[in-house]
Write a protein that holds these residues in place. Sequence first.
Motif, PDB file in Angstrom:
ATOM      1  N   LEU A 233       0.882  -1.146  -0.048  1.00 23.10           N
ATOM      2  CA  LEU A 233      -0.119   0.110   0.074  1.00 23.10           C
ATOM      3  C   LEU A 233       0.769   1.203  -0.127  1.00 23.10           C
ATOM      4  N   SER A 234       2.065   1.172  -0.757  1.00 18.89           N
ATOM      5  CA  SER A 234       2.965   2.413  -0.611  1.00 18.89           C
ATOM      6  C   SER A 234       2.479   3.531  -1.367  1.00 18.89           C
ATOM      7  N   ASP A 235       2.953   4.434  -1.132  1.00 21.60           N
ATOM      8  CA  ASP A 235       2.950   5.858  -2.014  1.00 21.60           C
ATOM      9  C   ASP A 235       3.549   5.750  -3.174  1.00 21.60           C
ATOM     10  N   GLN A 236       3.009   6.500  -4.154  1.00 20.32           N
ATOM     11  CA  GLN A 236       3.643   6.728  -5.332  1.00 20.32           C
ATOM     12  C   GLN A 236       4.447   7.750  -5.601  1.00 20.32           C
ATOM     13  N   ALA A 237       5.559   7.846  -6.527  1.00 22.20           N
ATOM     14  CA  ALA A 237       6.687   8.689  -6.769  1.00 22.20           C
ATOM     15  C   ALA A 237       6.831   8.861  -7.982  1.00 22.20           C
ATOM     16  N   GLY A 238       7.337  10.359  -8.157  1.00 24.94           N
ATOM     17  CA  GLY A 238       7.492  10.913  -9.547  1.00 24.94           C
ATOM     18  C   GLY A 238       6.298  11.700  -9.982  1.00 24.94           C
ATOM     19  N   SER A 239       6.348  11.644 -11.355  1.00 28.94           N
ATOM     20  CA  SER A 239       5.153  12.631 -12.109  1.00 28.94           C
ATOM     21  C   SER A 239       3.996  11.629 -12.982  1.00 28.94           C
ATOM     22  N   GLY A 240       2.709  12.095 -12.961  1.00 30.83           N
ATOM     23  CA  GLY A 240       2.144  11.235 -13.725  1.00 30.83           C
ATOM     24  C   GLY A 240       1.831  11.731 -15.261  1.00 30.83           C
ATOM     25  N   LYS A 241       2.766  12.698 -15.422  1.00 29.43           N
ATOM     26  CA  LYS A 241       2.651  13.266 -16.663  1.00 29.43           C
ATOM     27  C   LYS A 241       3.300  12.292 -18.022  1.00 29.43           C
ATOM     28  N   GLU A 242       4.118  11.637 -17.686  1.00 26.15           N
ATOM     29  CA  GLU A 242       4.602  10.600 -19.011  1.00 26.15           C
ATOM     30  C   GLU A 242       3.228   9.592 -18.951  1.00 26.15           C
ATOM     31  N   LEU A 243       2.643   9.228 -17.917  1.00 29.18           N
ATOM     32  CA  LEU A 243       1.310   8.295 -18.039  1.00 29.18           C
ATOM     33  C   LEU A 243       0.500   9.015 -18.567  1.00 29.18           C
ATOM     34  N   ALA A 244       0.264  10.166 -18.356  1.00 31.98           N
ATOM     35  CA  ALA A 244      -0.921  11.028 -19.141  1.00 31.98           C
ATOM     36  C   ALA A 244      -0.609  11.072 -20.653  1.00 31.98           C
ATOM     37  N   GLU A 245       0.524  11.490 -20.792  1.00 32.23           N
ATOM     38  CA  GLU A 245       0.773  11.499 -22.292  1.00 32.23           C
ATOM     39  C   GLU A 245       0.701  10.120 -23.242  1.00 32.23           C
ATOM     40  N   ALA A 246       1.208   9.231 -22.499  1.00 32.50           N
ATOM     41  CA  ALA A 246       1.023   7.826 -22.960  1.00 32.50           C
ATOM     42  C   ALA A 246      -0.302   7.769 -23.536  1.00 32.50           C
ATOM     43  N   MET A 247      -1.427   7.969 -22.491  1.00 27.87           N
ATOM     44  CA  MET A 247      -2.633   7.557 -22.457  1.00 27.87           C
ATOM     45  C   MET A 247      -3.367   8.656 -23.684  1.00 27.87           C
ATOM     46  N   MET A 248      -2.923   9.785 -23.709  1.00 27.24           N
ATOM     47  CA  MET A 248      -3.579  10.683 -24.587  1.00 27.24           C
ATOM     48  C   MET A 248      -3.227  10.150 -26.024  1.00 27.24           C
ATOM     49  N   LYS A 249      -1.866   9.851 -26.140  1.00 28.22           N
ATOM     50  CA  LYS A 249      -1.513   9.307 -27.439  1.00 28.22           C
ATOM     51  C   LYS A 249      -2.149   8.330 -27.654  1.00 28.22           C
ATOM     52  N   ALA A 250      -2.462   7.229 -27.036  1.00 24.06           N
ATOM     53  CA  ALA A 250      -3.207   5.953 -27.301  1.00 24.06           C
ATOM     54  C   ALA A 250      -4.676   6.203 -27.766  1.00 24.06           C
ATOM     55  N   LEU A 251      -4.984   7.255 -27.167  1.00 17.32           N
ATOM     56  CA  LEU A 251      -6.483   7.724 -27.278  1.00 17.32           C
ATOM     57  C   LEU A 251      -6.608   8.595 -28.460  1.00 17.32           C
ATOM     58  N   LYS A 252      -5.800   9.045 -28.933  1.00 17.43           N
ATOM     59  CA  LYS A 252      -5.600  10.035 -29.941  1.00 17.43           C
ATOM     60  C   LYS A 252      -6.241  11.416 -29.867  1.00 17.43           C
ATOM     61  N   ILE A 253      -5.814  11.801 -28.468  1.00 21.99           N
ATOM     62  CA  ILE A 253      -6.243  13.270 -28.065  1.00 21.99           C
ATOM     63  C   ILE A 253      -5.073  13.891 -27.633  1.00 21.99           C
ATOM     64  N   LYS A 254      -5.238  15.178 -27.225  1.00 22.57           N
ATOM     65  CA  LYS A 254      -4.229  16.040 -27.088  1.00 22.57           C
ATOM     66  C   LYS A 254      -3.890  16.815 -25.754  1.00 22.57           C
ATOM     67  N   THR A 255      -5.217  16.938 -25.285  1.00 23.32           N
ATOM     68  CA  THR A 255      -5.218  17.756 -23.907  1.00 23.32           C
ATOM     69  C   THR A 255      -5.752  16.791 -22.921  1.00 23.32           C
TER      70      THR A 255
END
Length: 437
Positions: A233-255
């Motif tokens: 149940l550990s905390d997350q670390a880093g930033s979610g930006k890279e994951l968000a960008e990968a998801m947006m790319k896969a979904l073919k959206i930009k924002t």
Amino acid sequence: MARKFAYNPTAAVVETTKGKIRGYEDNGLHIFKGIPYAKAERFHAPEPLDPWDDVLDTTSYGYVCPLLEMPKPNGEVLVPHRYWLMDENCMNLNLWTPGLDDKKRPVMVWLHGGGYFAGSSIEQIAYEGENMAKHGDVVVVSINHRLNILGYFDLSAYGEEYANSGNAGMDDIIAALQWVHDNVEKFGGDPSNVTIFGQSGGGGKVTTLLQMPAADGLFAKGINMSGVVGTLLSDQAGSGKELAEAMMKALKIKTVKELEKVPYGHLAAVYNKLVPEFEKAGKYVGGAPMPNAYYAGDPQKVGFRKETADIPMMVGSVYGEFTSFVPGPANKDQIPEEQVKAEYTKIFGEELTGKFLPLFKEAYPERSFIDLLNVDVIFRLPEIDYIQKRSALNNCTYSYLFNYDLPLDGGRTPWHCSDIPYFFHNTELAPYTQVDG
């Protein structure tokens, strides 16, 4: 004695801060289900509800948070479940009270398990609050809130409006506690005597709330049941930006604004596809709290906030936890101890067996040697560290171990979740608690 039930325009009607709600009376209790406590746009902090003029019917459980995957029923003898309608508009709570009066009863607020990514306030049948309210003369509240990427997806790189999106699910819980603080007196409860309690991920949420300044003053005590699990149940670390960008790319959206509008099913499918590679690379994947200006972080790493040092806490676990999901030998008490010693010697060697068994017998004199295989360490070891750190701050930290065998396979050590019906006084609802005599 006949069971009394009432559902009419004058029974169980309460004026809340946003308007009147109507529940029902049953078996000496006033019961309300699906009370809305806040609203929110996806990835954003919860906002206050708009007031309403009519009397709001609150006799049906509200939506629960959508899950990343379709639940697969299994293990119902060990942990009886139920499944409910899912929708992102899931910020609602349920309440059981013995009286709509000025008695100022203690208030028990339940935080469900399932990590920070699954579960609901009604997922387990034993979560029902009726018996606890009736037999304990307390007000019982259970909460639904946002989970997984809806509740724990750090998008702070995209602007202030997403500053605490990595902990939105916790902000929901704080909004629910604020509702309790503002309204529970009208339900016969004492807003100054609120105990938050939860099991597994719910216990983890109790700890997380201790580390969030916005929760200060909204609860007086805490109970953490099997919720200290080290890295699970550990905390997350880093930033979610890279994951968000990968998801947006896969979904073919930009924002990110477009990401807010993607149907949840598509969002979950893309997330589930990307996460294995992100996890393999040790990158941020969400689904757990994010240390930031709103959340101080895991107290076992950064210490407990001094502002919460005097909050009484009960912290415990069960004897077997995950190990007890695996069936042991039937009628274990009939197996000769010498036979068990011989099998341990084959596994551990003579020297270690000679050390283990006397220590085990000293710690658990009532148990068969064969139960050594089921002693939990995944929870208990980090829990001991947690208790030691918490106890160093105060004299109001308490520990327990649920150590009661249950009637499966000739007597099985207690497993993760097996103590819940006993906490709620709901042993009548679970098959494994039915013991002769």
